[in-house]
Motif scaffolding. Sequence first.
Motif, PDB file in Angstrom:
ATOM      1  N   CYS A 192      58.408  34.908  31.042  1.00 39.56           N
ATOM      2  CA  CYS A 192      59.075  34.494  32.005  1.00 39.56           C
ATOM      3  C   CYS A 192      60.405  35.150  32.262  1.00 39.56           C
ATOM      4  CB  CYS A 192      59.315  32.939  31.925  1.00 39.56           C
ATOM      5  SG  CYS A 192      60.018  32.312  33.452  1.00 39.56           S
ATOM      6  N   ALA A 193      60.809  35.537  33.506  1.00 43.25           N
ATOM      7  CA  ALA A 193      61.910  36.229  33.943  1.00 43.25           C
ATOM      8  C   ALA A 193      62.920  35.104  33.983  1.00 43.25           C
ATOM      9  CB  ALA A 193      61.631  36.978  35.266  1.00 43.25           C
ATOM     10  N   HIS A 194      62.733  33.817  34.390  1.00 39.71           N
ATOM     11  CA  HIS A 194      63.863  32.854  34.556  1.00 39.71           C
ATOM     12  C   HIS A 194      64.114  32.240  33.241  1.00 39.71           C
ATOM     13  CE1 HIS A 194      62.599  33.643  38.642  1.00 39.71           C
ATOM     14  NE2 HIS A 194      61.212  33.070  38.337  1.00 39.71           N
ATOM     15  N   HIS A 195      63.181  31.838  32.494  1.00 37.10           N
ATOM     16  CA  HIS A 195      63.560  31.126  31.093  1.00 37.10           C
ATOM     17  C   HIS A 195      63.210  31.703  30.027  1.00 37.10           C
ATOM     18  CE1 HIS A 195      61.813  28.333  34.423  1.00 37.10           C
ATOM     19  NE2 HIS A 195      63.032  27.876  34.279  1.00 37.10           N
ATOM     20  N   GLU A 196      62.819  33.032  29.880  1.00 38.19           N
ATOM     21  CA  GLU A 196      62.671  34.052  28.972  1.00 38.19           C
ATOM     22  C   GLU A 196      62.105  33.381  27.825  1.00 38.19           C
ATOM     23  OE1 GLU A 196      66.657  35.253  27.763  1.00 38.19           O
ATOM     24  OE2 GLU A 196      67.409  35.977  29.371  1.00 38.19           O
ATOM     25  N   LEU A 197      61.094  32.384  28.195  1.00 36.33           N
ATOM     26  CA  LEU A 197      59.876  32.076  27.424  1.00 36.33           C
ATOM     27  C   LEU A 197      58.577  33.029  27.514  1.00 36.33           C
ATOM     28  CD1 LEU A 197      60.330  28.293  27.977  1.00 36.33           C
ATOM     29  CD2 LEU A 197      60.899  29.406  25.998  1.00 36.33           C
ATOM     30  N   LYS A 198      57.812  33.108  26.078  1.00 37.66           N
ATOM     31  CA  LYS A 198      56.542  33.888  26.160  1.00 37.66           C
ATOM     32  C   LYS A 198      55.870  33.055  27.001  1.00 37.66           C
ATOM     33  CE  LYS A 198      53.509  36.092  23.180  1.00 37.66           C
ATOM     34  NZ  LYS A 198      53.666  37.649  23.579  1.00 37.66           N
ATOM     35  N   LEU A 199      54.824  33.666  27.609  1.00 39.60           N
ATOM     36  CA  LEU A 199      53.902  33.157  28.589  1.00 39.60           C
ATOM     37  C   LEU A 199      52.732  32.623  27.881  1.00 39.60           C
ATOM     38  CD1 LEU A 199      53.686  35.590  31.566  1.00 39.60           C
ATOM     39  CD2 LEU A 199      55.168  33.498  31.294  1.00 39.60           C
ATOM     40  N   LYS A 200      52.255  31.476  28.351  1.00 42.02           N
ATOM     41  CA  LYS A 200      50.957  30.792  27.711  1.00 42.02           C
ATOM     42  C   LYS A 200      49.690  31.126  28.308  1.00 42.02           C
ATOM     43  CE  LYS A 200      53.530  27.386  24.801  1.00 42.02           C
ATOM     44  NZ  LYS A 200      53.879  25.976  24.653  1.00 42.02           N
ATOM     45  N   LYS A 201      48.488  31.122  27.805  1.00 43.32           N
ATOM     46  CA  LYS A 201      47.496  31.203  28.410  1.00 43.32           C
ATOM     47  C   LYS A 201      46.780  29.892  28.841  1.00 43.32           C
ATOM     48  CE  LYS A 201      42.784  33.428  28.097  1.00 43.32           C
ATOM     49  NZ  LYS A 201      41.699  34.121  27.045  1.00 43.32           N
ATOM     50  N   TYR A 202      46.293  29.681  29.766  1.00 42.44           N
ATOM     51  CA  TYR A 202      45.715  28.523  30.443  1.00 42.44           C
ATOM     52  C   TYR A 202      44.355  28.453  29.772  1.00 42.44           C
ATOM     53  CZ  TYR A 202      44.322  24.720  33.571  1.00 42.44           C
ATOM     54  OH  TYR A 202      43.951  23.449  34.270  1.00 42.44           O
ATOM     55  N   PRO A 203      43.928  27.270  29.130  1.00 42.86           N
ATOM     56  CA  PRO A 203      42.860  27.201  28.392  1.00 42.86           C
ATOM     57  C   PRO A 203      41.390  27.239  29.058  1.00 42.86           C
ATOM     58  CG  PRO A 203      43.851  25.049  28.732  1.00 42.86           C
ATOM     59  CD  PRO A 203      44.732  26.034  29.277  1.00 42.86           C
ATOM     60  N   VAL A 204      41.443  27.456  30.403  1.00 45.89           N
ATOM     61  CA  VAL A 204      40.044  27.568  31.198  1.00 45.89           C
ATOM     62  C   VAL A 204      40.052  29.049  31.413  1.00 45.89           C
ATOM     63  CG1 VAL A 204      38.799  26.960  33.366  1.00 45.89           C
ATOM     64  CG2 VAL A 204      40.292  25.222  32.211  1.00 45.89           C
ATOM     65  N   ASP A 205      38.897  29.475  30.879  1.00 45.49           N
ATOM     66  CA  ASP A 205      38.571  30.891  30.946  1.00 45.49           C
ATOM     67  C   ASP A 205      37.847  31.180  32.246  1.00 45.49           C
ATOM     68  OD1 ASP A 205      37.910  33.603  30.712  1.00 45.49           O
ATOM     69  OD2 ASP A 205      37.055  33.642  28.653  1.00 45.49           O
ATOM     70  N   PHE A 206      38.418  31.744  33.363  1.00 42.74           N
ATOM     71  CA  PHE A 206      37.825  32.118  34.399  1.00 42.74           C
ATOM     72  C   PHE A 206      36.755  33.078  34.406  1.00 42.74           C
ATOM     73  CE2 PHE A 206      41.243  35.172  34.755  1.00 42.74           C
ATOM     74  CZ  PHE A 206      40.804  36.352  34.851  1.00 42.74           C
ATOM     75  N   SER A 207      36.528  33.901  33.316  1.00 41.19           N
ATOM     76  CA  SER A 207      35.427  35.062  33.202  1.00 41.19           C
ATOM     77  C   SER A 207      34.285  34.072  32.836  1.00 41.19           C
ATOM     78  CB  SER A 207      35.972  35.915  32.137  1.00 41.19           C
ATOM     79  OG  SER A 207      35.905  35.342  30.691  1.00 41.19           O
ATOM     80  N   LYS A 208      34.375  33.097  32.300  1.00 39.14           N
ATOM     81  CA  LYS A 208      33.055  32.229  32.115  1.00 39.14           C
ATOM     82  C   LYS A 208      32.621  31.022  33.153  1.00 39.14           C
ATOM     83  CE  LYS A 208      33.727  32.314  27.269  1.00 39.14           C
ATOM     84  NZ  LYS A 208      34.332  31.801  25.866  1.00 39.14           N
ATOM     85  N   GLN A 209      33.663  31.057  34.303  1.00 40.84           N
ATOM     86  CA  GLN A 209      33.222  30.319  35.418  1.00 40.84           C
ATOM     87  C   GLN A 209      32.436  31.140  36.532  1.00 40.84           C
ATOM     88  OE1 GLN A 209      34.822  26.812  35.725  1.00 40.84           O
ATOM     89  NE2 GLN A 209      35.264  27.317  33.405  1.00 40.84           N
ATOM     90  N   SER A 210      31.703  30.358  37.389  1.00 36.77           N
ATOM     91  CA  SER A 210      31.274  30.968  38.531  1.00 36.77           C
ATOM     92  C   SER A 210      32.341  31.595  39.298  1.00 36.77           C
ATOM     93  CB  SER A 210      30.576  29.789  39.466  1.00 36.77           C
ATOM     94  OG  SER A 210      30.237  30.360  40.630  1.00 36.77           O
ATOM     95  N   ARG A 211      31.640  32.750  39.770  1.00 30.13           N
ATOM     96  CA  ARG A 211      32.778  33.692  40.623  1.00 30.13           C
ATOM     97  C   ARG A 211      33.253  33.196  41.649  1.00 30.13           C
ATOM     98  NH1 ARG A 211      30.659  39.286  41.880  1.00 30.13           N
ATOM     99  NH2 ARG A 211      28.602  38.198  42.302  1.00 30.13           N
ATOM    100  N   ILE A 212      32.705  32.185  42.367  1.00 27.78           N
ATOM    101  CA  ILE A 212      33.323  31.519  43.639  1.00 27.78           C
ATOM    102  C   ILE A 212      33.913  30.402  43.316  1.00 27.78           C
ATOM    103  CG2 ILE A 212      31.292  32.840  44.962  1.00 27.78           C
ATOM    104  CD1 ILE A 212      30.144  29.726  45.154  1.00 27.78           C
ATOM    105  N   GLU A 213      33.971  29.718  41.951  1.00 25.37           N
ATOM    106  CA  GLU A 213      34.751  28.624  41.768  1.00 25.37           C
ATOM    107  C   GLU A 213      36.253  28.780  41.594  1.00 25.37           C
ATOM    108  OE1 GLU A 213      34.532  25.218  38.232  1.00 25.37           O
ATOM    109  OE2 GLU A 213      33.033  26.779  38.352  1.00 25.37           O
ATOM    110  N   PHE A 214      36.949  27.923  42.206  1.00 31.15           N
ATOM    111  CA  PHE A 214      38.381  28.006  42.239  1.00 31.15           C
ATOM    112  C   PHE A 214      38.876  27.324  40.778  1.00 31.15           C
ATOM    113  CE2 PHE A 214      37.749  28.801  46.498  1.00 31.15           C
ATOM    114  CZ  PHE A 214      38.559  29.833  46.802  1.00 31.15           C
TER     115      PHE A 214
END
Length: 622
Positions: free
Chosen positions: A150-172
């Motif tokens: 993160c450019a502001h807090h200089e913390l390593k970014l974390k991955k959100y636990p929902v994998d969009f590659s396993k979701q429907s392509r039209i699902e938000f």
Amino acid sequence: MLPFFTEPYPDELIYSAIARYHFYSGNIDCKDTLEEVFQRRSVIPSVEIGSHFNILAKQMGTHYSAESLLAKHTIYPFYAPFLSKQRQEELLHDVQGDGKGLYTRLGMVAGGICKKDGLYYCPECAANDIEQHGEPYIHREHQLQGIDFCAHHELKLKKYPVDFSKQSRIEFIRFDKKLINLSMIQEVGTKEFVAIQIGLAKMAYQLLKVPIHQFSRESINLKYQALLRERNLITTSNRIRQNELYKAFQSKFPKGFLDKYESEIDVNDEYNWLKVITRNLKRHVHPFRHLLMLYFLEQDVDSFLQVEADTGPFGSGPWPCLNKAANHYKKFVIPEINVTRDFKSKAPIGTFECSCGFIYARKGPDRLSKDKYRIGRIKVFGNVWKARLHEFAAEGTYSTRALAKILGVDSKTVKKYLSSEMSIEGLSEKGIPPMLLTNRKQLLKGMQQYPSYSRTQIRNCFPKEYMYLYRHDKEWLFEQLPAIQKKEKPISIVDWDERDQEYCSKVKKLYKELIELDKHVRITISIIGRRLGILSNLEKHLDKLLQTKKFLSEITESTQQFQIRRCCKIIDRMLQGEEPVELWKVQRIGAVKSHHFHEIKPYLEEYLRIKQEVESYEQTTG
């Protein structure tokens, strides 16, 4: 226009804003949301940028436009400054419509590196969002390829636990605060790596704030040249010292860093990204690699964009005449400059020749605006200067020192020219050896007899006098001889423009044939030259064949580019035959070695994903 829409938060991806709208609208079917937002049910949501922005902006309200959404709520500004003006215009047109070809134009298919396998967030940013807005959201700066902090807090970014590659392509996917890990305790890599990673993240964030049409690849390239010239990495003929640049660039980064970010440099590859980034070619270079270049040049984005464009070691012409005896003194009347290299220091030497005959030179490069009025050495004073000197001397009202001050020279120079310009009859015999005086008189008589002769002709007519004076009175001799005549350029018997058009037409025709061959052939200058029987001219005279050279730079392939094209053709055949595409089969059919296939696999995965999206879109709309 929609009755309500979730106002995008600062630096929120438009994808995230639509995901929040879907949640708050109470829609169950994502296609209902697509129809409300885009007025059609067949749109495929895109995380990074998107499409149909004209419709989207109208649905959101009158204070939005396609351009403002693109600039403030997509990752496009990360790419924009490094694209050509033409491609920027094409991309703006793409996002307003159906977005076909968008990612190909952007270079994310062919030039993507460090691809992210999900959505990322900074725990402290997320905590602040929850406190301020009551919910977290997807920040665009955290989704940029190659950015891990993160450019502001200089913390390593974390991955959100929902994998969009396993979701429907039209699902938000909407960030749910229940799934966000707000822990600030982290494990990071070596300090050397982390310091650079944070610096690059800060530059990436600065890029997102740059107006999307303010800069382009053309202007960025000139800024690079200016900074490289300061580091003596550009020759006097404006060529990049590629070997020195490569060594300096490699030494700037700790071992393994470039490899970690898929940006290692093959010095033997004529089209490695470091060479491409410093040349004015139409090849795409990933923005993250531009950030690596800025880090090497010790710039951040803000300071880099303030750098003046390179105009050569002595700026752009015209240049001033610095002859104090001329009426146009300090006026910009010199249209051209001859730049050579100093033998010892290798610094550029600029020689400025005015129509009044005054020629001066100085060592460059110019660093301050006042440097253009600086003379290093006067080579020739010229007839205007000499005539003015004699006018002042004839008046008899000026001392030698006063004359020197008026004409901008030393008093010894005034004495020298007044004595050397005397007529033959007025030559003083006092203090001059008889032999020297005789040869002077003989040469001057000969020059009066043949006033139109050049230096070479005078030397051939009076070899005895010329050689004596050359050995014993060289300075006086060169003062009396006529100015050096410029050789006229030999008339070329070849019409290179006509030949260029002919070659370019033949190369384009052959290129189409080579691309369509069943047995794939790597497109190189050698194979094109040999098949057309013009290899010698392509090797020796390509700089005279501008159209041909430009087209060749666009179509010739590195080994890796050829492997990618070959494998993409195999994927196309599999899709056409409705055969399941398995990359191990693609590797086997394409005969690509495993270590090479590992390098090109991300490109193929992205290509396959886009092809499948396009195919699915065509099926739903057809």
